[in-house]
Design a protein around this motif. Structure first.
Motif, PDB file in Angstrom:
ATOM      1  N   LEU A 168       0.709  -1.317  -0.076  1.00 19.39           N
ATOM      2  CA  LEU A 168       0.016   0.136  -0.015  1.00 19.39           C
ATOM      3  C   LEU A 168       1.024   1.347   0.043  1.00 19.39           C
ATOM      4  O   LEU A 168       0.311   2.363  -0.355  1.00 19.39           O
ATOM      5  N   PHE A 169       2.077   1.297   0.567  1.00 20.71           N
ATOM      6  CA  PHE A 169       3.064   2.344   0.632  1.00 20.71           C
ATOM      7  C   PHE A 169       3.666   2.708  -0.799  1.00 20.71           C
ATOM      8  O   PHE A 169       4.391   3.615  -0.780  1.00 20.71           O
ATOM      9  N   THR A 170       3.358   1.771  -1.777  1.00 15.62           N
ATOM     10  CA  THR A 170       4.095   1.807  -3.160  1.00 15.62           C
ATOM     11  C   THR A 170       3.112   2.884  -3.742  1.00 15.62           C
ATOM     12  O   THR A 170       2.223   3.246  -3.408  1.00 15.62           O
ATOM     13  N   ARG A 171       3.621   3.513  -4.905  1.00 13.04           N
ATOM     14  CA  ARG A 171       2.926   4.374  -5.824  1.00 13.04           C
ATOM     15  C   ARG A 171       1.669   3.550  -6.316  1.00 13.04           C
ATOM     16  O   ARG A 171       0.695   4.041  -6.631  1.00 13.04           O
ATOM     17  N   TYR A 172       1.844   2.259  -6.643  1.00 16.38           N
ATOM     18  CA  TYR A 172       0.886   1.430  -7.328  1.00 16.38           C
ATOM     19  C   TYR A 172      -0.269   1.239  -5.968  1.00 16.38           C
ATOM     20  O   TYR A 172      -1.659   1.313  -6.327  1.00 16.38           O
ATOM     21  N   GLY A 173       0.229   1.015  -4.943  1.00 16.42           N
ATOM     22  CA  GLY A 173      -0.822   0.925  -3.571  1.00 16.42           C
ATOM     23  C   GLY A 173      -1.492   2.364  -3.272  1.00 16.42           C
ATOM     24  O   GLY A 173      -2.609   2.199  -3.167  1.00 16.42           O
ATOM     25  N   GLN A 174      -0.716   3.336  -3.750  1.00 20.51           N
ATOM     26  CA  GLN A 174      -1.448   4.558  -3.389  1.00 20.51           C
ATOM     27  C   GLN A 174      -2.558   4.923  -4.385  1.00 20.51           C
ATOM     28  O   GLN A 174      -3.712   5.452  -4.180  1.00 20.51           O
ATOM     29  N   LEU A 175      -2.315   4.509  -5.680  1.00 16.10           N
ATOM     30  CA  LEU A 175      -3.420   4.572  -6.586  1.00 16.10           C
ATOM     31  C   LEU A 175      -4.614   3.754  -6.285  1.00 16.10           C
ATOM     32  O   LEU A 175      -5.632   4.024  -6.659  1.00 16.10           O
ATOM     33  N   ILE A 176      -4.134   2.497  -5.807  1.00 14.06           N
ATOM     34  CA  ILE A 176      -5.382   1.722  -5.216  1.00 14.06           C
ATOM     35  C   ILE A 176      -6.341   2.257  -4.089  1.00 14.06           C
ATOM     36  O   ILE A 176      -7.504   2.302  -4.234  1.00 14.06           O
ATOM     37  N   LEU A 177      -5.602   3.009  -3.336  1.00 15.26           N
ATOM     38  CA  LEU A 177      -6.268   3.770  -2.135  1.00 15.26           C
ATOM     39  C   LEU A 177      -7.178   4.965  -2.709  1.00 15.26           C
ATOM     40  O   LEU A 177      -8.512   4.965  -2.147  1.00 15.26           O
ATOM     41  N   ILE A 178      -6.697   5.417  -3.573  1.00 15.01           N
ATOM     42  CA  ILE A 178      -7.471   6.579  -4.267  1.00 15.01           C
ATOM     43  C   ILE A 178      -8.493   6.021  -4.875  1.00 15.01           C
ATOM     44  O   ILE A 178      -9.933   6.439  -4.841  1.00 15.01           O
ATOM     45  N   LYS A 179      -8.525   4.905  -5.701  1.00 15.43           N
ATOM     46  CA  LYS A 179      -9.475   4.248  -6.274  1.00 15.43           C
ATOM     47  C   LYS A 179     -10.508   3.594  -5.358  1.00 15.43           C
ATOM     48  O   LYS A 179     -11.722   3.614  -5.632  1.00 15.43           O
ATOM     49  N   ALA A 180      -9.973   3.164  -4.330  1.00 15.98           N
ATOM     50  CA  ALA A 180     -11.067   2.425  -3.367  1.00 15.98           C
ATOM     51  C   ALA A 180     -11.813   3.802  -2.763  1.00 15.98           C
ATOM     52  O   ALA A 180     -13.108   3.565  -2.332  1.00 15.98           O
ATOM     53  N   ALA A 181     -11.223   4.775  -2.150  1.00 14.56           N
ATOM     54  CA  ALA A 181     -11.695   5.961  -1.641  1.00 14.56           C
ATOM     55  C   ALA A 181     -12.720   6.412  -2.745  1.00 14.56           C
ATOM     56  O   ALA A 181     -14.018   6.632  -2.145  1.00 14.56           O
ATOM     57  N   ALA A 182     -12.534   6.597  -3.953  1.00  6.97           N
ATOM     58  CA  ALA A 182     -13.682   7.102  -4.890  1.00  6.97           C
ATOM     59  C   ALA A 182     -14.590   6.369  -5.032  1.00  6.97           C
ATOM     60  O   ALA A 182     -15.926   6.736  -5.164  1.00  6.97           O
ATOM     61  N   THR A 183     -14.498   4.785  -5.101  1.00 12.57           N
ATOM     62  CA  THR A 183     -15.588   3.993  -5.184  1.00 12.57           C
ATOM     63  C   THR A 183     -16.333   3.878  -4.036  1.00 12.57           C
ATOM     64  O   THR A 183     -17.652   3.752  -3.971  1.00 12.57           O
ATOM     65  N   LEU A 184     -15.981   4.368  -2.562  1.00 10.15           N
ATOM     66  CA  LEU A 184     -16.629   4.279  -1.574  1.00 10.15           C
ATOM     67  C   LEU A 184     -17.523   5.636  -1.819  1.00 10.15           C
ATOM     68  O   LEU A 184     -18.933   5.683  -1.118  1.00 10.15           O
ATOM     69  N   LEU A 185     -17.020   6.571  -2.124  1.00  6.65           N
ATOM     70  CA  LEU A 185     -17.663   7.889  -2.184  1.00  6.65           C
ATOM     71  C   LEU A 185     -18.764   7.841  -3.302  1.00  6.65           C
ATOM     72  O   LEU A 185     -19.918   8.134  -3.081  1.00  6.65           O
ATOM     73  N   LEU A 186     -18.715   6.811  -4.360  1.00  7.03           N
ATOM     74  CA  LEU A 186     -19.670   6.769  -5.060  1.00  7.03           C
ATOM     75  C   LEU A 186     -20.790   5.925  -4.690  1.00  7.03           C
ATOM     76  O   LEU A 186     -22.076   6.085  -4.990  1.00  7.03           O
ATOM     77  N   GLY A 187     -20.506   5.051  -3.580  1.00  3.86           N
ATOM     78  CA  GLY A 187     -21.441   4.359  -2.873  1.00  3.86           C
ATOM     79  C   GLY A 187     -22.266   5.038  -2.206  1.00  3.86           C
ATOM     80  O   GLY A 187     -23.658   4.735  -2.286  1.00  3.86           O
TER      81      GLY A 187
END
Length: 636
Positions: free
Chosen positions: A275-294
């Protein structure tokens, strides 16, 4: 158009942040290919979602005619006038499908350029190697398949308007999730097929959810303006009806997207440090946006839909829809950037070193013993999602019915539990190694699971809790009514089931089922559906005419006995050994020889098949199908 522009901007920023477009030390295809691929991927993903969403609206959520009721009364001219919302959805699907075709071709070419490290050119050598890429390599074959699907769907959106043809076109568009998933990052994990299954579930949810919101934005003017027409459902305005129906569908899609996204992230990140890699940070951004959509979707369902008739609330609701589309476009941009970013867990699959790995993609399982039937599991996320959705929908129907026999609910849930066990545990794992295990798996899918599901009376539950639509839109109940006549002929369904078993085992199709993951999944679903039709025609026929109980039991006994005998003949190997190259070359060091295993399959089918057949006759004697299941008064 704004969504496409926003998604392009987000993917450019995300790709620059993750380093996906950085110059390579070796095999660099050039700046154009490095930057163009994630951008074109974003356009492709958004285009296929819009096309699938518009088609889904056209076949399930929008009335095809301006006023179906008036047409039924004899106003033929008015009935033949297409509803403007339906027209807008199909026009958008046709237009965006052209974008889909060109973007798919561009992705195909740019993917080859990036993998080969060659700049895009029109040279003969580049074209020759591109053909080899599309015909002989998995990634190329996957994107060539996407191009073929896009071209076919594009053509059909201009030509077809009948309900059946549009349903077929919609399923074809949704099937794009399969080739895309075969080359996704999660598909490169140690458990390749689990990753593919999770990605397919994820993409199906994305196509339904994102595409549905895009289609909703497209048809809003025709739902709320003066052109909306008189289409209502039980006196409810069309806009509210459409939004309510899509809200339910979007809720299911949200949970599929989020749950499968978690599984995919675990496969790609490996551990918490990822999660602390740049890949993981993009995953966290995507997850947060998905929860916002929910959360926005929940606000729609709890607050906005019930207040659409008021001017201020109606404007707020449609603004929320537009905000949803913008966030979804941004997420698709992040997703495209993730697809070009190396995950913490390497994507490359280690080369197979054993015969079992070469054939099945997995190491040879340990020797089959009694305890292994319960302890060996390999999660198939497609079937996990199928079981979860089927259980949730059934339980919601039971809640709506208020009074429902607990025995039916227990039978349905037991059938789903057995289905999950058969598709994710020892029967499937050892079915790739032992013919006897494979025959047991197929028998369970075709007989035992359908028997338990039919005893749950799902069609009767639907008749009680889902009203027929009066606005010209075909929903789940209307489509069930279309196929219901086929559920009235036990002998015909028995012949179809028996012939299907013979075709699978004694044609080259059996090798395809063993060798290809997608063919295996389609075969499982097919036998589950055919078995369900057979059991329904025997236990609860839909002919509408009374059938004497003794005649029904006699027919069931004859057909069940004939099917069991046919299954024993097939499994026992009266004909030559089935697929010897596959089972002999497995290099199995335990268990019976291949010829003996096929002979034992007949005994196992007899033992395992006698129980469900006896249970079928017992259930038929005790089962009393309700004479009439009253539909609910509401028609929404």
């Amino acid at each position: 158009m704004a969504a496409f522009v926003l998604a392009t901007a987000v993917v450019a920023a995300s790709a620059a942040f993750s380093g996906a477009v950085a110059e390579r030390e070796t095999l660099d295809p050039g700046a154009f290919a490095r930057w163009a691929l994630p951008i074109v991927l974003t356009v492709h993903h958004l285009a296929v979602a819009v096309v699938a969403g518009c088609l889904l609206f056209a076949v399930a959520l929008l009335p095809p005619w301006r006023d179906r009721a008036a047409g039924a009364a004899g106003d033929r001219e008015q009935r033949q006038d297409p509803h403007p919302a339906f027209t807008r959805a199909m026009a958008t699907a046709s237009a965006v499908s052209i974008v889909w075709v060109f973007s798919a071709v561009a992705v195909f070419v740019l993917t080859y350029a990036n993998l080969s490290g060659q700049p895009v050119s029109g040279s003969e050598a580049f074209a020759r190697e591109l053909v080899y890429f599309g015909t002989d390599l998995l990634v190329g074959q996957a994107w060539a398949t996407v191009v073929a699907i896009a071209f076919t769907v594009c053509t059909l959106t201009f030509l077809v308007r009948s309900p059946v043809a549009l349903v077929a076109t919609t399923f074809l568009a949704l099937s794009t999730a399969i080739p895309i998933s075969l080359v996704g990052h999660a598909a490169g994990s140690d458990d390749h097929f689990a990753g593919v299954g999770a990605l397919v579930v994820h993409w199906l949810g994305v196509l339904v959810w994102v595409g549905g919101v895009a289609a909703l934005v497209v048809v809003v003017p025709a739902l709320t303006g003066s052109q909306a027409g008189a289409n209502t459902s039980g006196g409810v305005p069309l806009a509210r009806t459409v939004l309510e129906r899509f809200s339910t569908l979007a809720g299911v899609a949200f949970f599929l997207v989020f749950a499968s996204g978690v599984v995919n992230s675990v496969l790609r990140l490996g551990d918490w440090e990822g999660l602390f890699t740049r890949y993981g940070q993009l995953i966290l951004i995507k997850a947060a946006a998905t929860l916002l959509l929910g959360a926005i979707g929940l606000a729609h369902r709890r607050w906005a839909i019930g207040r659409l008739e008021t001017v201020s609330a109606g404007r707020t609701a449609w603004r929320l829809v537009i905000v949803e589309l913008g966030i979804m476009a941004s997420i698709i941009g992040v997703t495209a950037a993730l697809g070009r970013t190396a995950p913490p867990v390497p994507q490359e699959i280690e080369p197979a070193i054993t015969p079992a790995e070469v054939l099945t993609g997995y190491l040879l399982p340990p020797e089959l013993s009694w305890d292994r039937w319960l302890t060996e599991w390999r999660w198939d996320w497609l079937w996990v999602a199928f079981v979860a959705v089927a259980a949730a929908v059934y339980l919601l129907g039971v809640r709506k019915a208020q009074v429902w026999p607990w025995q039916r609910t227990a039978s349905w849930m037991t059938g789903l539990a057995v289905l999950l066990y058969v598709t994710c545990s020892a029967p499937t794992i050892y079915g790739m190694v032992l013919f006897s295990a494979h025959s047991l798996m197929l028998l369970a899918l075709a007989v035992l699971v359908p028997l338990l599901l039919v005893l749950g009376a799902p069609l009767q539950l639907m008749a009680r809790t889902v009203a027929r639509r009066t606005d010209g839109i075909r929903g789940a109940r209307e489509w069930v009514d279309v196929v219901r006549p086929a559920l009235s002929y036990p002998a015909l369904n028995a012949v179809v089931l028996a012939a299907s078993l013979g075709l699978v085992y004694y044609t080259p199709l059996f090798r395809l089922v063993l060798e290809y993951w997608i063919v295996h999944q389609v075969a499982n679903l097919y036998f589950l559906a055919v078995g369900f039709c057979f059991m329904t025609s025997v236990i609860a026929p839909s002919s509408g005419r009374p059938i004497p109980r003794t005649a029904q039991i006699r027919t069931a006994a004859i057909l069940a006995g004939a099917l069991l005998l046919w299954a024993i003949v097939l499994a026992a190997g009266v004909l030559p050994v089935l697929e010897p190259d596959w089972f002999v070359n497995m290099a199995r060091t335990w268990g019976p020889p291949v010829t003996l295993d096929q002979q034992l399959a007949g005994i196992s089918v007899l033992v395992a098949g006698f129980a469900p057949m006896a249970f079928l006759l017992t259930a038929l004697i005790l089962y009393r199908a309700p004479r009439h299941e009253s539909a609910p008064s509401s028609t929404s």
